[in-house]
Enzyme design. Structure first.
Site, PDB file in Angstrom:
ATOM      1  N   TYR A 185     -55.184 -53.313  -8.901  1.00 48.01           N
ATOM      2  CA  TYR A 185     -54.245 -52.406  -8.671  1.00 48.01           C
ATOM      3  C   TYR A 185     -54.325 -51.535 -10.129  1.00 48.01           C
ATOM      4  CZ  TYR A 185     -50.216 -49.217  -8.192  1.00 48.01           C
ATOM      5  OH  TYR A 185     -49.592 -48.280  -7.719  1.00 48.01           O
ATOM      6  N   HIS A 205     -51.892 -45.483  -6.366  1.00 55.22           N
ATOM      7  CA  HIS A 205     -51.163 -44.395  -5.820  1.00 55.22           C
ATOM      8  C   HIS A 205     -51.248 -43.226  -6.680  1.00 55.22           C
ATOM      9  CE1 HIS A 205     -48.858 -48.127  -4.361  1.00 55.22           C
ATOM     10  NE2 HIS A 205     -48.944 -47.278  -3.175  1.00 55.22           N
TER      11      HIS A 205
END
Length: 184
Positions: A100, A139
């Site tokens: 991530y 994101h």
């Protein structure tokens, strides 16, 4: 004064080795780019970079954790000046091990010089070293066209929207971007 940067240099940057030359640096004309560790001695440079690039603030816990993240956190140097950084963590995406990307930043004047590419290629190299990593995800704020275009060039796909992902900024929604790691 910034060094001269000819138009043919972009093609040279695309061929950069993560290991660089024998001294760990990659020479391109009069400039060099390299990655370095995030340590307790230089973490304030990372903090200042993030404050310049991102509309959100990261807490002291974030900065303390990245100093011990090893290869998952790197600063990008352009002629010995910090101009970018990437900070990752191991995570899960759809039940499988993933990296991530918490932050990937390049100062605006250096965004066309291959710094972001070098940072992202470092992340991909980490994936290659660990066969159990199946994806990279992150994101991105839904109105951040620069970031969305950058990641799409590297094969990231939008996999959904998270409403109210951000606090204290508008729009507060974020796209989930994912790149599956293809194994040979």
């Amino acid at each position: 004064m910034a060094p001269a940067f000819d138009s043919g240099a972009a093609a040279d940057i695309a061929k950069l080795s993560l290991n660089g030359g024998s001294n760990g640096k990659t020479q391109i004309g009069r400039s060099d780019m390299q990655l370095g560790e995030v340590t307790h001695h230089n973490v304030l440079q990372l903090k200042k970079l993030n404050q310049c690039v991102f509309p959100v603030s990261y807490n002291d816990k974030f900065y303390k954790e990245v100093t011990s993240a090893g290869e998952l956190a790197r600063l990008a140097y352009f002629n010995d000046v910090v101009v970018g950084a990437v900070c990752c963590r191991e995570d899960k995406y759809e039940g499988e091990k993933s990296l991530y990307i918490m932050t990937l930043a390049t100062l605006a004047p250096y965004r066309t010089r291959g710094v972001g590419r070098m940072l992202l290629e470092h992340v991909f190299a980490l994936c290659e070293k660990d066969a159990s990593v199946h994806a990279v995800h992150l994101h991105v704020q839904i109105n951040n066209e620069v970031a969305l275009n950058f990641y799409s060039k590297f094969g990231f796909e939008q996999k959904g929207v998270v409403d109210h992902y951000y606090k204290r900024i508008e729009p507060d929604s974020a796209y989930i971007l994912v790149k599956k790691i293809e194994r040979k």
